[in-house]
Design a protein around this motif. Structure first.
Motif, PDB file in Angstrom:
ATOM      1  N   SER A  28       0.723  -1.127  -0.070  1.00 36.44           N
ATOM      2  CA  SER A  28       0.047   0.127  -0.139  1.00 36.44           C
ATOM      3  C   SER A  28       0.811   1.191   0.122  1.00 36.44           C
ATOM      4  CB  SER A  28      -0.785  -0.164   1.307  1.00 36.44           C
ATOM      5  OG  SER A  28      -1.402   1.261   1.376  1.00 36.44           O
ATOM      6  N   LEU A  29       0.423   2.137  -0.965  1.00 36.42           N
ATOM      7  CA  LEU A  29       1.425   3.469  -1.091  1.00 36.42           C
ATOM      8  C   LEU A  29       1.134   4.082   0.263  1.00 36.42           C
ATOM      9  CD1 LEU A  29       1.023   4.495  -4.588  1.00 36.42           C
ATOM     10  CD2 LEU A  29       2.658   3.341  -3.741  1.00 36.42           C
ATOM     11  N   ASP A  30      -0.040   4.173   0.677  1.00 32.35           N
ATOM     12  CA  ASP A  30      -0.315   4.864   1.895  1.00 32.35           C
ATOM     13  C   ASP A  30       0.254   4.370   3.072  1.00 32.35           C
ATOM     14  OD1 ASP A  30      -2.188   6.760   0.660  1.00 32.35           O
ATOM     15  OD2 ASP A  30      -4.050   5.399   1.107  1.00 32.35           O
ATOM     16  N   ALA A  31       0.500   3.360   3.210  1.00 33.41           N
ATOM     17  CA  ALA A  31       0.932   2.382   4.412  1.00 33.41           C
ATOM     18  C   ALA A  31       2.459   3.200   4.429  1.00 33.41           C
ATOM     19  CB  ALA A  31       0.964   0.974   4.445  1.00 33.41           C
ATOM     20  N   VAL A  32       3.178   3.126   3.480  1.00 35.29           N
ATOM     21  CA  VAL A  32       4.665   3.551   3.249  1.00 35.29           C
ATOM     22  C   VAL A  32       4.769   5.048   3.755  1.00 35.29           C
ATOM     23  CG1 VAL A  32       6.561   3.859   1.964  1.00 35.29           C
ATOM     24  CG2 VAL A  32       5.284   1.906   1.813  1.00 35.29           C
ATOM     25  N   ARG A  33       3.736   5.992   2.960  1.00 38.38           N
ATOM     26  CA  ARG A  33       3.686   7.098   3.283  1.00 38.38           C
ATOM     27  C   ARG A  33       3.587   7.519   4.753  1.00 38.38           C
ATOM     28  NH1 ARG A  33      -0.656   8.280   1.008  1.00 38.38           N
ATOM     29  NH2 ARG A  33       0.208   8.369  -1.165  1.00 38.38           N
ATOM     30  N   THR A  34       2.660   6.715   5.465  1.00 36.35           N
ATOM     31  CA  THR A  34       2.326   7.045   6.727  1.00 36.35           C
ATOM     32  C   THR A  34       3.454   6.551   7.944  1.00 36.35           C
ATOM     33  OG1 THR A  34       0.941   5.198   6.995  1.00 36.35           O
ATOM     34  CG2 THR A  34       0.010   7.467   6.482  1.00 36.35           C
ATOM     35  N   THR A  35       4.343   5.615   7.617  1.00 36.58           N
ATOM     36  CA  THR A  35       4.977   4.845   8.489  1.00 36.58           C
ATOM     37  C   THR A  35       6.395   5.285   8.024  1.00 36.58           C
ATOM     38  OG1 THR A  35       5.246   3.039   7.151  1.00 36.58           O
ATOM     39  CG2 THR A  35       3.611   2.819   8.763  1.00 36.58           C
ATOM     40  N   LEU A  50       9.718  12.433   2.957  1.00 31.44           N
ATOM     41  CA  LEU A  50       9.524  11.898   1.611  1.00 31.44           C
ATOM     42  C   LEU A  50       8.813  13.092   0.841  1.00 31.44           C
ATOM     43  CD1 LEU A  50       8.078   8.266   2.132  1.00 31.44           C
ATOM     44  CD2 LEU A  50      10.129   8.901   1.691  1.00 31.44           C
ATOM     45  N   PRO A  51       9.322  13.222  -0.325  1.00 33.55           N
ATOM     46  CA  PRO A  51      10.378  12.237  -1.282  1.00 33.55           C
ATOM     47  C   PRO A  51      11.737  12.467  -0.660  1.00 33.55           C
ATOM     48  CG  PRO A  51       9.657  14.472  -2.391  1.00 33.55           C
ATOM     49  CD  PRO A  51       8.852  14.559  -1.316  1.00 33.55           C
ATOM     50  N   LEU A  52      12.322  11.275  -0.900  1.00 33.61           N
ATOM     51  CA  LEU A  52      13.881  11.237  -0.543  1.00 33.61           C
ATOM     52  C   LEU A  52      14.561  12.335  -1.188  1.00 33.61           C
ATOM     53  CD1 LEU A  52      14.056   7.467  -0.859  1.00 33.61           C
ATOM     54  CD2 LEU A  52      13.908   8.682   1.468  1.00 33.61           C
ATOM     55  N   ALA A  53      15.470  12.863  -0.627  1.00 33.04           N
ATOM     56  CA  ALA A  53      16.116  14.038  -1.055  1.00 33.04           C
ATOM     57  C   ALA A  53      17.630  13.651  -1.139  1.00 33.04           C
ATOM     58  CB  ALA A  53      16.125  15.368  -0.214  1.00 33.04           C
ATOM     59  N   GLY A  54      18.497  14.453  -1.937  1.00 32.11           N
ATOM     60  CA  GLY A  54      19.910  14.086  -2.012  1.00 32.11           C
ATOM     61  C   GLY A  54      20.226  12.858  -2.889  1.00 32.11           C
ATOM     62  N   GLY A  55      21.140  12.088  -2.147  1.00 32.55           N
ATOM     63  CA  GLY A  55      21.753  10.908  -2.694  1.00 32.55           C
ATOM     64  C   GLY A  55      22.888  11.061  -3.730  1.00 32.55           C
ATOM     65  N   PRO A  56      23.601  10.100  -4.195  1.00 32.39           N
ATOM     66  CA  PRO A  56      24.589   9.941  -5.356  1.00 32.39           C
ATOM     67  C   PRO A  56      24.222  10.565  -6.642  1.00 32.39           C
ATOM     68  CG  PRO A  56      23.962   7.915  -4.719  1.00 32.39           C
ATOM     69  CD  PRO A  56      23.203   8.590  -3.927  1.00 32.39           C
ATOM     70  N   ALA A  88       7.774   8.254  -3.836  1.00 29.60           N
ATOM     71  CA  ALA A  88       8.853   8.562  -2.944  1.00 29.60           C
ATOM     72  C   ALA A  88      10.292   9.271  -2.911  1.00 29.60           C
ATOM     73  CB  ALA A  88       9.153   7.115  -2.009  1.00 29.60           C
ATOM     74  N   GLY A  89      10.414   9.375  -4.308  1.00 25.39           N
ATOM     75  CA  GLY A  89      11.620  10.076  -4.811  1.00 25.39           C
ATOM     76  C   GLY A  89      12.599   9.127  -4.911  1.00 25.39           C
ATOM     77  N   LEU A  90      12.367   7.957  -5.200  1.00 27.29           N
ATOM     78  CA  LEU A  90      13.328   6.723  -5.064  1.00 27.29           C
ATOM     79  C   LEU A  90      13.695   6.519  -6.721  1.00 27.29           C
ATOM     80  CD1 LEU A  90      14.689   4.020  -3.890  1.00 27.29           C
ATOM     81  CD2 LEU A  90      12.694   3.199  -4.664  1.00 27.29           C
ATOM     82  N   THR A  91      15.105   6.682  -6.972  1.00 32.95           N
ATOM     83  CA  THR A  91      15.506   6.407  -8.389  1.00 32.95           C
ATOM     84  C   THR A  91      15.427   4.792  -8.339  1.00 32.95           C
ATOM     85  OG1 THR A  91      17.085   8.163  -8.223  1.00 32.95           O
ATOM     86  CG2 THR A  91      17.540   6.216  -9.740  1.00 32.95           C
ATOM     87  N   LEU A  92      14.699   4.384  -9.436  1.00 29.25           N
ATOM     88  CA  LEU A  92      14.590   2.799  -9.607  1.00 29.25           C
ATOM     89  C   LEU A  92      15.061   2.532 -11.041  1.00 29.25           C
ATOM     90  CD1 LEU A  92      13.371   0.100  -8.715  1.00 29.25           C
ATOM     91  CD2 LEU A  92      10.985   0.977  -9.682  1.00 29.25           C
ATOM     92  N   VAL A  93      15.922   1.650 -11.140  1.00 31.48           N
ATOM     93  CA  VAL A  93      16.662   1.118 -12.372  1.00 31.48           C
ATOM     94  C   VAL A  93      16.275  -0.339 -12.469  1.00 31.48           C
ATOM     95  CG1 VAL A  93      18.711   0.944 -13.516  1.00 31.48           C
ATOM     96  CG2 VAL A  93      18.399   2.971 -12.120  1.00 31.48           C
ATOM     97  N   GLY A  94      15.866  -0.732 -13.499  1.00 32.75           N
ATOM     98  CA  GLY A  94      15.626  -1.983 -13.836  1.00 32.75           C
ATOM     99  C   GLY A  94      16.436  -2.705 -15.162  1.00 32.75           C
ATOM    100  N   PHE A  95      16.300  -4.032 -15.397  1.00 30.50           N
ATOM    101  CA  PHE A  95      16.938  -4.521 -16.410  1.00 30.50           C
ATOM    102  C   PHE A  95      18.429  -4.039 -16.510  1.00 30.50           C
ATOM    103  CE2 PHE A  95      12.434  -4.945 -17.709  1.00 30.50           C
ATOM    104  CZ  PHE A  95      12.435  -6.342 -17.699  1.00 30.50           C
ATOM    105  N   LEU A  96      19.184  -4.143 -15.382  1.00 31.73           N
ATOM    106  CA  LEU A  96      20.612  -3.577 -15.455  1.00 31.73           C
ATOM    107  C   LEU A  96      21.505  -4.887 -15.762  1.00 31.73           C
ATOM    108  CD1 LEU A  96      22.648  -1.311 -14.501  1.00 31.73           C
ATOM    109  CD2 LEU A  96      22.353  -2.260 -12.040  1.00 31.73           C
ATOM    110  N   ARG A  97      21.834  -4.836 -17.087  1.00 34.35           N
ATOM    111  CA  ARG A  97      22.709  -5.856 -17.619  1.00 34.35           C
ATOM    112  C   ARG A  97      23.514  -5.260 -18.679  1.00 34.35           C
ATOM    113  NH1 ARG A  97      17.197  -9.523 -19.075  1.00 34.35           N
ATOM    114  NH2 ARG A  97      16.460  -9.596 -16.975  1.00 34.35           N
ATOM    115  N   GLY A  98      24.784  -5.403 -18.037  1.00 39.62           N
ATOM    116  CA  GLY A  98      26.070  -4.843 -18.846  1.00 39.62           C
ATOM    117  C   GLY A  98      25.969  -3.355 -19.148  1.00 39.62           C
ATOM    118  N   ALA A  99      25.910  -2.676 -20.259  1.00 43.48           N
ATOM    119  CA  ALA A  99      25.808  -1.236 -20.443  1.00 43.48           C
ATOM    120  C   ALA A  99      24.331  -0.817 -20.540  1.00 43.48           C
ATOM    121  CB  ALA A  99      26.783  -0.715 -21.443  1.00 43.48           C
ATOM    122  N   SER A 100      23.245  -1.855 -20.436  1.00 44.24           N
ATOM    123  CA  SER A 100      21.978  -1.513 -20.703  1.00 44.24           C
ATOM    124  C   SER A 100      21.294  -1.381 -19.367  1.00 44.24           C
ATOM    125  CB  SER A 100      21.240  -2.475 -21.511  1.00 44.24           C
ATOM    126  OG  SER A 100      22.036  -2.633 -22.930  1.00 44.24           O
TER     127      SER A 100
END
Length: 285
Positions: free
Chosen positions: A123-130, A135-141, A252-264
């Protein structure tokens, strides 16, 4: 305590030739997590780092966020087999004075599979409230694509039990310049992440504002939730994310990367943390 690996006899068939030999398999045993003596959840896990697993699970559920909130973690002496030997399959987390125990709605004495975690609670609401961090997450590399591209091989090199069994998921924490900070293996991908988060909590490192979390499989909603609850700004996976994981990452301001395979790779949310060239224009319809 149960073993990380066990040996079993197997019949091998190779190009028509049949032989018998012992094979090394990953261990899998239930772990019951209790809080202040009350059962909370059961998960199938690879034995090892059980205290960190329990602590990381409680971080993911918003119960704790710092090591000062835990008084002690112990194996329950009464959890014994038929011969009276401790099974080391029940862990009790005693919260520090003044720390609120889990809400009654969280207490669920149910079987938790090693693949889905606590299903049905997404639940998105559950994450937001707990969430214990703003949020959203700030900064990071700020990450170059080639830095991300090198991470799967570095994680694979740290998977010692996988190299012997081929039967484990892995999760790794990396710095923004690609240094492997910690890696854990488990039969359940969510357990591997909980073990990482629990170990970070034990060291007083939460929130993990400058870390990259890499998982060896897909990026489910639950794994995105665990990253957010630990304050991790970047989650990368070698396989696909779910639609709900992308929704959570965007909110939530999370960087989400999928299919990380080689240079793709595919960047589903938070592309501003990656140092990227301007995208090519979409082809005319």
């Amino acid at each position: 305590m149960g073993r990380v690996t066990e040996r079993r006899r197997t019949v091998r068939v190779r190009n028509g030739a049949v032989s018998e030999r012992a094979d090394t398999l990953v261990g899998e045993e239930p772990l019951e997590i209790r809080v202040n003596g009350r059962p909370l959840a059961v998960t199938m896990r690879t034995p090892g780092d059980d205290f960190a697993l329990a602590a990381g699970f409680l971080v993911s559920e918003g119960v704790i966020a710092g090591r000062a909130e835990v008084a002690r973690v112990t194996y329950c002496a009464g959890a014994a087999d038929d011969d009276g030997r401790n099974t080391y399959n029940v862990v009790d987390v005693r919260l520090a004075d003044g720390v609120a125990p889990p809400a009654a709605s969280l207490e669920r004495n149910v079987y938790t599979t090693s693949s889905c975690g606590v299903c049905g609670k997404a639940s998105l609401d559950a994450v937001r409230t707990t969430a214990r961090w703003p949020l959203p997450l700030a900064g990071g590399p700020r990450l170059a694509p080639e830095t991300l591209a090198a991470l799967p091989d570095r994680l694979r090199a740290a998977q010692r039990v996988f190299a012997r069994t081929g039967g484990l998921h892995a999760a790794g924490l990396f710095s923004g310049d690609g240094e492997l900070l910690d890696a854990r293996e488990d039969v359940g991908r969510h357990n591997a992440v909980d073990k990482l988060v629990g170990r970070a909590l034990e060291r007083g490192l939460l929130p993990l504002r400058d870390a990259v979390l890499l998982v060896s499989g897909r990026a489910s909603f639950e794994l995105a939730q665990k990253a957010v609850m630990a304050g991790v700004p970047v989650l990368a996976a070698v396989s696909a994310p779910s639609a709900l994981a992308v929704d959570l990452a965007q909110e939530a301001g999370l960087t989400l990367v999928g299919f990380l395979r080689g240079a793709s790779m595919n960047v589903y949310a938070g592309a501003e943390r990656l140092v990227l060239a301007a995208p090519a224009p979409a082809p005319a319809s």
